[in-house]
Each structure stands twice: as C-alpha cells, then as structure tokens.
Design an enzyme around this catalytic site. Sequence first.
Site, mmCIF file in Angstrom:
data_model
loop_
_atom_site.group_PDB
_atom_site.id
_atom_site.type_symbol
_atom_site.label_atom_id
_atom_site.label_comp_id
_atom_site.label_asym_id
_atom_site.label_seq_id
_atom_site.Cartn_x
_atom_site.Cartn_y
_atom_site.Cartn_z
ATOM 1 N N ASP A 1 -5.641 -2.893 -0.063
ATOM 2 C CA ASP A 1 -6.830 -2.108 -0.350
ATOM 3 C C ASP A 1 -6.412 -0.896 -1.178
ATOM 4 O O ASP A 1 -5.223 -0.611 -1.319
ATOM 5 C CB ASP A 1 -7.586 -1.709 0.930
ATOM 6 N N PHE B 1 -1.771 -1.234 -6.784
ATOM 7 C CA PHE B 1 -0.473 -0.567 -6.964
ATOM 8 C C PHE B 1 -0.479 0.495 -8.064
ATOM 9 O O PHE B 1 0.486 1.230 -8.224
ATOM 10 C CB PHE B 1 0.663 -1.580 -7.224
#
Length: 228
Positions: A64, A77
């Site tokens: 998430d 990321f």
Amino acid sequence: MGQISGDWQVALKDEFHQPYYAKLYKTVMEEYRTKKIFPPPQDMFNAFEFTPLNDVKVVILGQDPYHNDGQANGLCFSVREDVEIPPSLVNIYKELHSDLGCYIPDNGCLEKWAKQGVLLLNTVLTVRAHQANSHRGIGWEQFTDAVIRTLNDQDRPIVYLLWGRPAQTKKAMLYNPKQLVLTAAHPSPLSASRGFFGCRHFSQTNEFLEKNGLAPIDWQIENIAKEN
C-alpha cells in the site's frame, strides 16, 4: 477520486460496474473528505496513467502507499524527488548497484521506470496518514486482482517481480507460459538480507525481455540536476 483512462479503462470497464467498486468508490471519497489520505486523489491512479496496458513489460507489486507526509506519488516504492529515499527503496538501489552497476541516485522518483513499461502497482491504492495498511480490506484488493488477471491474460511476455509474502500470494494468479514470475524477500531492512540482496531480478528481467525481442529496461535513476 481520479479516473482511469485509455486502454486500462477499456480492459477494466466491467469492474467499474461491480457492486464492490461502487462501495469502494463511496468509501474512498468519504475518507478523502473527512481524513488525511495519501496519495493526493489526482495521483491515485498514476501507475495506470504512466504505464498503459499495452506498454507493460514488467510488474513490480507493492502493498500500500507510503503513509507519511509528501511521500506517496501513486507508484509503488516511489516518492517525489524532494522527499528522502525510504529504506526499502535504498535497498532496491543497493541491489541494482550490485546486479547491474547502477550508481545510487539522490532521489526516489521512479517515473522513469514507469514510462518504460514498468507497472509500479500497489495492491491497495490509498492509505490514511500515518496508519499503514489502514485501507486494507475496503475493496482495493479485488480491483487490483482484476488488474493482475488482465495482465496474465495478455498474449505476450511480461515479467513479474514479487517481493515479500503479500506480493507472492498473487503468484497463483500468474500462469501464462509466455510470462516470467520472479520471487524474492521484501527489500525492507527487516528482510532484505534474507533473499532480496543477491536476487539479481533486474538483470534477469532484462535478459528475459531481450530474449523475447523487447528492449531492456534502463534501470538507472539519474541524480537530480543541481543548479550552480
């Protein structure tokens, strides 16, 4: 709540008419109205905006969004250029350096990957500020599972990088013989030394793409040009 457009909108059109999606939409809109939610609503579907379905060559699956101020930009990321690089991404850069010799850049913005066909997809697309996994179970997983099924149905080579146990639960959905699934530990500081470092996923991805007549990914994220 933003909108998905282009070929993703066509491929996922049936999902938008499902009861779960109507409930998800209502829940997310109410959350944005009453609480601090990341990423900003206009960035929620950036993974699809930056990487059209027909361009997808690689899929990196996250969990998430980052939940601290200013971090989440709609790509797993990835963070905005002026935000400190999160620890998991630092470890991704370390593996890239070890695997392909990429230098470690001064920023964590991964838009360059997305624009080359790397779908940077979280399985949950929103989160409350400072509450990790707070939007788990509200319907996003059903939607992103439909995305993964759509990718599995593509009659062409795609590489999936599944890091950590949550991402690897999706492996059962990926059975297309033309596609490649690579698994490793999560790049988090808690687990990177247990199989992420040394996995060589980036070079393996490029070898697979080239073997199938596709251009490899230029994984090097450049430093931000500094003004004198």
